[in-house]
Design an enzyme around this catalytic site. Structure first.
Site, PDB file in Angstrom:
ATOM      1  N   SER A   1       0.848  -1.187   0.000  1.00  0.00           N
ATOM      2  CA  SER A   1       0.000   0.000   0.000  1.00  0.00           C
ATOM      3  C   SER A   1       0.885   1.240   0.000  1.00  0.00           C
ATOM      4  CB  SER A   1      -0.907   0.004   1.231  1.00  0.00           C
ATOM      5  OG  SER A   1      -0.111   0.248   2.374  1.00  0.00           O
ATOM      6  N   LYS A   2       0.215   2.391  -0.071  1.00  0.00           N
ATOM      7  CA  LYS A   2       0.929   3.672  -0.202  1.00  0.00           C
ATOM      8  C   LYS A   2       2.029   3.844   0.834  1.00  0.00           C
ATOM      9  CE  LYS A   2      -1.807   6.864  -2.818  1.00  0.00           C
ATOM     10  NZ  LYS A   2      -3.216   6.478  -2.924  1.00  0.00           N
TER      11      LYS A   2
END
Ligand code: GLU
Length: 483
Positions: free
Chosen positions: A253-254
Site C-alpha cells: 500500500s501507499k
C-alpha cells in the site's frame, strides 16, 4: 458462440492503477494471448460516490502505456457491450426481477445503524458478524408499513445453506460453508447493483470463461457461485493469484512507497521493465530467466506456475531491470522517451546539437536506472552547470591531488586542440610528473573534470566535453586550489 478463452480485467475507477491491479491485468492479458483468446476491459463504476471519470481515463492510459491492449472495451466496443457497468443497469434490474420472482431475493429495510448494532452484538458475543436475516421473512403488510415509514430497501440474496466448492486453477480445491454466511446485498438502497451481483451477470453475459483475480476475492467467489446457481448460469473457471506484499509482508500500500503505475511512469520506469517485473513477481519462468520480452512471457505463461504465497515487491530489483531495459533501448528511442524528463530537469533539447546529445546519452546510458535521473547524469557535460561537489572538493584537497591536477591542467594548456589523443597524453604526463597511479591518479582527474567522484569512463567524458571545456575546468580548479 466461439469456443476460445475469454478473460476480463474489471477495474473500478476509484484511483490510479495500482501495480497489484496492473499485475492482475497482466495475468489476464498473458493468459488470453497464450491461449489465443480475448482480453476484455470492463469498467466497474457502479459505486458513484467513489468513481471518477478522470480515473477512468487514466486507467485506460496506463494500460495502454503498459502495452496491455484489449480486444473489447468501453472505448472500442465489441460484441458483448456495453463495457461500463453504469451503462448496463437495465440488465441488472431484469436479473434482480428474476431472483425476486423466484423468491431468491428480498427487500431489506434495515438502516445502517441497525446493521451496525447487529454487527457489534455479534462481535461482542464472539460470533462471526453477518446479517442474521431480520427482513427475510417479513409479511407483505410489514414490508408496506416499513416502506410507508420512508425507508428505502436494499435487496438481499437468500443464501442457501449449502457448501460451495470449486477448483481454483492456482489454489486447488476450495470450500466455503453457506451456513456461515449471511444473506448479502445484491442491490443497494440507491438502486445500484452491488459488486458481487453485477459481476456475475456481466461475466456470464460477456461469456467470460476464466476469472483471474487476486486472492482477496476468494470469499466473493463463493458468493458469486451461489448467484450463478440461483440464476441458472454455468460458472466460469476461477484462478486467484497471490497479492503483492510490502517488505513487511503486509499488502502493498501507499505507506510502502510508490504503488501506482502512474508513479512509476513519472519516475521514468519503462513499461517493458515494469511489465517484466510484474510478470516475474510471484511466478517463475523456466531456467530461472529474469529478463523476458512480452512474447517470451506470453509463451512461458501458465497459471500453474503462479505462486500461491504472496510476492514481496522489491523496488531494487525493479530498478535493476529498468537499468537493463534502458541499456537495451536504442539511443534514438531513448532520446525520445527522455524528452519530458530532460525538460523537467531544465534542459531544452531542441537547443542542443543532436549529434552531441546522442554522444552524451551514449556515454551515460549505462549508468541510468530511471529516466528521471537523466539531469543528474548529464549536467556534468554542461559548463554552466559544472561545479565541484563537496566530496570532489574534499578529494582535491587531499595530499597528492594538487600535483595530479596541476600537471594534467598544464598539459591541457599547452596542447594543440587537435593533437591526437590529448586525454591519454595528459594522463601520461600527470602520472610522470606526480608519480601517482591508479585511483590516486584518476580520482583527482575525475573530480576536476566532472565535479563528481562517480560517472562514466573518463576518456569518454573527455572526448564528449572537448579540450576547450576541459581546459577551462582545470583552470578553474587550479585557481580554487591556489595552483
Ligand atoms: N472491480 C473489482 C476490483 O477492482 C473487480 C474484481 C473482479 O475481478 O471481479 O476489485
Amino acid at each position: 458462440m466461439e469456443n476460445k478463452a475469454r478473460v476480463r480485467f474489471a477495474p473500478s475507477p476509484t484511483g490510479e492503477l495500482h501495480v497489484g491491479n496492473a499485475r492482475t491485468a497482466l495475468f489476464n492479458w498473458m493468459f488470453a494471448r497464450h491461449e489465443g483468446g480475448r482480453f476484455i476491459l470492463r469498467i466497474e463504476d457502479t459505486d458513484e460516490s467513489r468513481s471518477d471519470s478522470a480515473y477512468q481515463t487514466s486507467l485506460l492510459e496506463d494500460l495502454k502505456w503498459l502495452g496491455l491492449t484489449w480486444d473489447e472495451g468501453p472505448d472500442i466496443g465489441g460484441g458483448y457491450g456495453p463495457y461500463r457497468q453504469s451503462e448496463r443497469l437495465d440488465l441488472y434490474e431484469a436479473h434482480l426481477k428474476k431472483l425476486v420472482d423466484a423468491d431468491l431475493a428480498y427487500p431489506c429495510y434495515c438502516t445502517e445503524e441497525e446493521l451496525e448494532e447487529e454487527r457489534q452484538t455479534l462481535i461482542l458475543a464472539k460470533r462471526m458478524p453477518r446479517y442474521l436475516g431480520k427482513c427475510r421473512n417479513l409479511s407483505a403488510g410489514e414490508r408496506e408499513a416499513l416502506a410507508a415509514s420512508g425507508r428505502k430497501p436494499s435487496c438481499r440474496f437468500k443464501v442457501p445453506r449449502t457448501t460451495i466448492e470449486f477448483n481454483d486453477l492456482i489454489r486447488g480445491p476450495i470450500r466455503f460453508e453457506g451456513e456461515a454466511m449471511g444473506d448479502f446485498i445484491i442491490v443497494r438502497s440507491n438502486g445500484m447493483p452491488a459488486y458481487n451481483f453485477a459481476v456475475v451477470i456481466d461475466d456470464h453475459r460477456m461469456a467470460v470463461t476464466h476469472v483471474i483475480r487476486g486472492e482477496d476475492h476468494l470469499s466473493n467467489t463463493a458468493l458469486q457461485i451461489m448467484l450463478y446457481r440461483a440464476l441458472g448460469f454455468e460458472p466460469p473457471a476461477f484462478a486467484h493469484h497471490c497479492l503483492i506484499l510490502g517488505k513487511d509482508h503486509a499488502k502493498l500500500s501507499k505507506r510502502h512507497g510508490s504503488v501506482s503505475v502512474g508513479e512509476f511512469r513519472r519516475q521514468g520506469f519503462l513499461p517493458e521493465a515494469l511489465i517484466n517485473y510484474l510478470g516475474l513477481l510471484g511466478s517463475s519462468f523456466a531456467g530461472g530467466r529474469e529478463i523476458l520480452s512480452r512474447d517470451e512471457m506470453i509463451d512461458a505463461f501458465s497459471l500453474s506456475r503462479a505462486s500461491r504465497s504472496g510476492a514481496v515487491f522489491d523496488e531494487d530489483k525493479l530498478r535493476w531491470l529498468n537499468a537493463a531495459y534502458i541499456r537495451k533501448t536504442s539511443t534514438e528511442d531513448l532520446l525520445r522517451k527522455l524528452e519530458p524528463f530532460l525538460r523537467a530537469a531544465g534542459f531544452r533539447p531542441e537547443t542542443l546539437d543532436a549529434a552531441w546529445l546522442k554522444n552524451v546519452l551514449e556515454t551515460v546510458k549505462g549508468e541510468l536506472t530511471t529516466l528521471a535521473e537523466i539531469g543528474a547524469h548529464i549536467d556534468l557535460f554542461f559548463d554552466e552547470r559544472y561545479s565541484l561537489s563537496d566530496e570532489a572538493r574534499r578529494l582535491l584537497a587531499a595530499p597528492g591531488a594538487r600535483e595530479v591536477v596541476g600537471a594534467f591542467g598544464d598539459y591541457l594548456e599547452r596542447a594543440e586542440d587537435n593533437a591526437g589523443d590529448i586525454y591519454a597524453a595528459a594522463i601520461r604526463h600527470a602520472k610522470e610528473k606526480s608519480g601517482a597511479k591508479g585511483r590516486d591518479l584518476f580520482m583527482p582527474v575525475r573530480a576536476a573534470l566532472t565535479g563528481k567522484l562517480k560517472g562514466p569512463e573518463l576518456d569518454r567524458v573527455f572526448a564528449v566535453l572537448g579540450v576547450d571545456s576541459a581546459r577551462g575546468r582545470f583552470q578553474q580548479v587550479k585557481k580554487t586550489l591556489g595552483i
